[in-house]
Design an enzyme around this catalytic site. Structure first.
Site, PDB file in Angstrom:
ATOM      1  N   ARG A  17       0.846  -1.193   0.000  1.00  0.00           N
ATOM      2  CA  ARG A  17       0.000   0.000   0.000  1.00  0.00           C
ATOM      3  C   ARG A  17       0.885   1.249   0.000  1.00  0.00           C
ATOM      4  O   ARG A  17       0.388   2.360   0.085  1.00  0.00           O
ATOM      5  CB  ARG A  17      -0.921   0.005   1.237  1.00  0.00           C
ATOM      6  CG  ARG A  17      -1.980  -1.064   1.197  1.00  0.00           C
ATOM      7  CD  ARG A  17      -2.996  -0.953   2.343  1.00  0.00           C
ATOM      8  NE  ARG A  17      -4.167  -1.772   2.066  1.00  0.00           N
ATOM      9  CZ  ARG A  17      -4.272  -3.057   2.353  1.00  0.00           C
ATOM     10  NH1 ARG A  17      -3.286  -3.682   2.941  1.00  0.00           N
ATOM     11  NH2 ARG A  17      -5.382  -3.722   2.060  1.00  0.00           N
ATOM     12  N   LYS A  20       4.893   5.505  -2.542  1.00  0.00           N
ATOM     13  CA  LYS A  20       6.177   5.818  -3.199  1.00  0.00           C
ATOM     14  C   LYS A  20       6.786   4.581  -3.854  1.00  0.00           C
ATOM     15  O   LYS A  20       7.359   4.633  -4.935  1.00  0.00           O
ATOM     16  CB  LYS A  20       7.162   6.403  -2.183  1.00  0.00           C
ATOM     17  CG  LYS A  20       6.792   7.796  -1.744  1.00  0.00           C
ATOM     18  CD  LYS A  20       7.105   8.782  -2.853  1.00  0.00           C
ATOM     19  CE  LYS A  20       6.888  10.207  -2.436  1.00  0.00           C
ATOM     20  NZ  LYS A  20       7.206  11.146  -3.525  1.00  0.00           N
ATOM     21  N   ASP A  78      10.374  -6.599  -0.968  1.00  0.00           N
ATOM     22  CA  ASP A  78      10.821  -6.337   0.399  1.00  0.00           C
ATOM     23  C   ASP A  78      12.233  -5.793   0.307  1.00  0.00           C
ATOM     24  O   ASP A  78      13.093  -6.360  -0.371  1.00  0.00           O
ATOM     25  CB  ASP A  78      10.759  -7.569   1.302  1.00  0.00           C
ATOM     26  CG  ASP A  78      10.670  -7.124   2.764  1.00  0.00           C
ATOM     27  OD1 ASP A  78       9.619  -6.593   3.158  1.00  0.00           O
ATOM     28  OD2 ASP A  78      11.673  -7.253   3.503  1.00  0.00           O
ATOM     29  N   PHE A 161      12.210   8.574  -1.487  1.00  0.00           N
ATOM     30  CA  PHE A 161      11.517   8.339  -0.217  1.00  0.00           C
ATOM     31  C   PHE A 161      12.495   7.682   0.766  1.00  0.00           C
ATOM     32  O   PHE A 161      13.664   7.430   0.439  1.00  0.00           O
ATOM     33  CB  PHE A 161      10.267   7.465  -0.427  1.00  0.00           C
ATOM     34  CG  PHE A 161      10.558   6.030  -0.806  1.00  0.00           C
ATOM     35  CD1 PHE A 161      10.933   5.703  -2.107  1.00  0.00           C
ATOM     36  CD2 PHE A 161      10.456   4.998   0.136  1.00  0.00           C
ATOM     37  CE1 PHE A 161      11.192   4.388  -2.463  1.00  0.00           C
ATOM     38  CE2 PHE A 161      10.718   3.678  -0.211  1.00  0.00           C
ATOM     39  CZ  PHE A 161      11.087   3.369  -1.519  1.00  0.00           C
TER      40      PHE A 161
HETATM   41  P1  IMP Z   1       9.210  -2.762   3.341  1.00  0.00           P
HETATM   42  O1  IMP Z   1       7.963  -2.091   2.865  1.00  0.00           O
HETATM   43  O2  IMP Z   1       9.028  -3.617   4.531  1.00  0.00           O
HETATM   44  O3  IMP Z   1       9.940  -3.444   2.228  1.00  0.00           O
HETATM   45  O4  IMP Z   1      10.149  -1.590   3.881  1.00  0.00           O
HETATM   46  C1  IMP Z   1      10.991  -0.896   3.044  1.00  0.00           C
HETATM   47  C2  IMP Z   1      11.649   0.242   3.831  1.00  0.00           C
HETATM   48  O5  IMP Z   1      13.019   0.272   3.492  1.00  0.00           O
HETATM   49  C3  IMP Z   1      11.068   1.585   3.414  1.00  0.00           C
HETATM   50  O6  IMP Z   1      10.060   2.020   4.278  1.00  0.00           O
HETATM   51  C4  IMP Z   1      12.284   2.493   3.488  1.00  0.00           C
HETATM   52  O7  IMP Z   1      12.461   2.909   4.798  1.00  0.00           O
HETATM   53  C5  IMP Z   1      13.438   1.565   3.129  1.00  0.00           C
HETATM   54  N1  IMP Z   1      13.685   1.580   1.671  1.00  0.00           N
HETATM   55  C6  IMP Z   1      13.476   0.564   0.780  1.00  0.00           C
HETATM   56  N2  IMP Z   1      13.785   0.942  -0.455  1.00  0.00           N
HETATM   57  C7  IMP Z   1      14.182   2.220  -0.370  1.00  0.00           C
HETATM   58  C8  IMP Z   1      14.593   3.158  -1.361  1.00  0.00           C
HETATM   59  O8  IMP Z   1      14.630   2.906  -2.572  1.00  0.00           O
HETATM   60  N3  IMP Z   1      14.944   4.358  -0.874  1.00  0.00           N
HETATM   61  C9  IMP Z   1      14.911   4.690   0.443  1.00  0.00           C
HETATM   62  N4  IMP Z   1      14.483   3.865   1.385  1.00  0.00           N
HETATM   63  C10 IMP Z   1      14.122   2.622   0.976  1.00  0.00           C
END
Ligand code: IMP
Length: 212
Positions: A17, A20, A78, A161
């Site tokens: 959801r 970004k 992820d 982001f």
């Molecule tokens: P997920 O949704 O559990 O995969 O959490 C991913 C988290 O990792 C995000 O909320 C960001 O804090 C960080 N993250 C992942 N990819 C990026 C990126 O491309 N840029 C900056 N932060 C990222």
């Protein structure tokens, strides 16, 4: 941008959801012909508990549960930031580094505080991304991408982001947040993982993509 399929009418649900993240995945796959929805199109889809110890465990779980619920092919990302001088933190807890429900600003601030007394030369880090793609019947494919860099002192830039304003990829001077989206995609963990997916699916043929 990945120009693989012309106008392939395949519906795929992004198991997120996160606005970004969705924006980035849509931009990277824009020319593939895939029709991409995210979970805002399925408001009743239960939240997947991200309780894995690795990016792979969490990506697989999200893709499999969402594919089963929606009965559509599901693509889960992820990802997170692995910082060497912090023993790999925030890692799989990147989204919740400053606590449950923490926003990007709080997580970024915690990171900058954590590395404050570490010399710049010892601030090596990498973004990692695992993309899992699942069919409703449980078939699963997995792709990985990473990008190495370092953490700077002060956030710079307004694009992207998460931790983008603090991350400078190796060999470059700009942070991810100072780059145009397409420039980030061309070297990012997510761009690389999705390029691997596009290549594999092209080799495997269109049928595989639609889970037939
Ligand atoms: P997920 O949704 O559990 O995969 O959490 C991913 C988290 O990792 C995000 O909320 C960001 O804090 C960080 N993250 C992942 N990819 C990026 C990126 O491309 N840029 C900056 N932060 C990222």
């Amino acid at each position: 941008m990945l120009k693989i399929w012309k106008h392939l009418p395949v519906k795929i649900v992004l198991a997120t959801r996160n606005k970004k993240k969705t924006e980035e995945i849509r931009r990277i796959l824009a020319d593939t012909g895939m029709e991409l929805f995210n979970l805002t199109a399925f408001p009743a889809c239960p939240e997947v508990l991200e309780d894995g110890q690795t990016f792979t465990e969490n990506a697989d779980k999200k893709a499999l549960e969402v594919a089963r619920y929606t009965q559509l092919p599901a693509l889960a990302d992820d990802s997170g930031l692995v910082v060497d001088c912090l023993g790999g933190a925030p890692g799989v807890w990147s989204a919740r580094y400053a606590g449950p429900g923490a926003d990007d600003a709080a997580n970024l601030n915690k990171l900058l505080q954590a590395v404050r007394n570490v010399p710049l030369a010892e601030r090596s880090a990498r973004f990692e991304c695992v993309i899992s793609m699942a069919c409703p019947d449980g078939r699963l494919r997995r792709f990985h991408g990473s990008v190495s860099g370092r953490i700077i002192d002060e956030p710079r830039g307004g694009n992207g982001f998460g931790y983008d304003p603090a991350f400078v990829p190796d060999g470059l001077q700009q942070t991810f947040a100072e780059m145009a989206g397409e420039q980030k995609d061309s070297i990012s963990h997510r761009g690389r993982a999705l390029a691997a997916l596009a290549e594999a699916l092209q080799t495997a043929g269109e049928k595989n993509l639609s889970c037939e």
